[in-house]
Write a protein that holds these residues in place. Sequence first.
Motif, short mmCIF file in Angstrom:
data_model
loop_
_atom_site.label_atom_id
_atom_site.label_comp_id
_atom_site.label_asym_id
_atom_site.label_seq_id
_atom_site.Cartn_x
_atom_site.Cartn_y
_atom_site.Cartn_z
N LEU A 188 0.83 -1.21 0.00
CA LEU A 188 0.00 0.00 0.00
C LEU A 188 0.87 1.25 0.00
CD1 LEU A 188 -2.67 1.61 0.48
CD2 LEU A 188 -2.31 1.20 2.92
N VAL A 189 1.88 1.28 0.84
CA VAL A 189 2.77 2.44 0.94
C VAL A 189 3.50 2.70 -0.37
CG1 VAL A 189 4.92 3.25 2.00
CG2 VAL A 189 3.08 2.36 3.43
N ILE A 190 4.01 1.65 -0.98
CA ILE A 190 4.72 1.79 -2.26
C ILE A 190 3.77 2.31 -3.34
CG2 ILE A 190 5.90 0.52 -4.10
CD1 ILE A 190 7.01 -1.35 -1.92
N ALA A 191 2.55 1.76 -3.38
CA ALA A 191 1.56 2.18 -4.38
C ALA A 191 1.18 3.65 -4.19
CB ALA A 191 0.33 1.29 -4.30
N MET A 192 0.98 4.06 -2.92
CA MET A 192 0.63 5.44 -2.63
C MET A 192 1.76 6.39 -3.01
SD MET A 192 -1.38 5.21 1.03
CE MET A 192 -1.71 6.98 1.06
N ALA A 193 2.99 6.00 -2.71
CA ALA A 193 4.14 6.84 -3.05
C ALA A 193 4.26 6.99 -4.55
CB ALA A 193 5.41 6.23 -2.46
N ALA A 194 4.06 5.89 -5.28
CA ALA A 194 4.16 5.94 -6.74
C ALA A 194 3.06 6.81 -7.34
CB ALA A 194 4.08 4.53 -7.31
N ALA A 195 1.84 6.63 -6.87
CA ALA A 195 0.71 7.42 -7.38
C ALA A 195 0.90 8.90 -7.07
CB ALA A 195 -0.59 6.92 -6.77
N SER A 196 1.35 9.19 -5.86
CA SER A 196 1.58 10.58 -5.46
C SER A 196 2.68 11.22 -6.29
CB SER A 196 1.95 10.64 -3.97
OG SER A 196 2.21 11.96 -3.57
N GLY A 197 3.73 10.43 -6.57
CA GLY A 197 4.84 10.95 -7.38
C GLY A 197 4.40 11.28 -8.79
N VAL A 198 3.61 10.40 -9.39
CA VAL A 198 3.13 10.63 -10.76
C VAL A 198 2.19 11.84 -10.79
CG1 VAL A 198 1.71 9.68 -12.63
CG2 VAL A 198 3.38 8.24 -11.45
#
Length: 246
Positions: A188-198
């Motif tokens: 979840l944390v990795i997915a949120m970080a990736a989505a936020s970065g994009v």
Amino acid sequence: MLGLRILVHSIKLVVRNWRVALRISSPLIAVLLVFGVFMRGSIAGVATLGPDEGVSWLAIGVYLIAQTFSGTWVAVAWHRYVLQEDDSGAIIPSFMGRRVGAYFMQGVLIAIIVGIVTVVAAAALFFAFSGLNSLVLAIVLPLVIALVGLWLFYRVSPALPAVAIEEALSIGDAWRATRPYSGSILVLVIAMAAASGVFGALVELTVESSTYLYLVLVMVQTWISMMVGISVLTTIYGVVVENRDF
């Protein structure tokens, strides 16, 4: 994967209930509008981690305080709406001073604990990998440390919604309750970080084209990020503590 399902479900909570979300988040929206419209550039200054032209550190400090206050107010109201269907129906959500204060203090305590553990972990990692390429030390390790900090936060995060709905759940209890879900929370944390970065990168593409468009998009990004983030806390609590299904 459960971690991705939690993120998707949290986004759907905001999308499906967007009218209620806008109403409950009205204090946050008011803060964003005041600083985005009447103090033009303050939000841009915060977004770029420094004062923009004509924007003081004082303005940024006031903005951050106002955002924290309104965000805590909104978080308590949103947790109560999703978990208990508690909604006054008013344009401005009910201000539960005792709950908001307790939520803030719980958040500060969690931040201190996570901060201390993250610093210790960072020191250990830098010591263990001090012989690696400087690029790795400058980019990869800080990213890993940030993910560790976020993972720790979400592991104990059920303690926050518990405060909002007046349930007894200590930080230690929250840590133990999320133990079986530690892997899913990492995803979840990795997915949120990736989505936020994009999302953030797309917003930054407009910074040179139009200041006003950029400010509007930063406000929208801030609102979406906060509401989805609060919904993630709510969903984790529902799954881990209340054994809810999607």
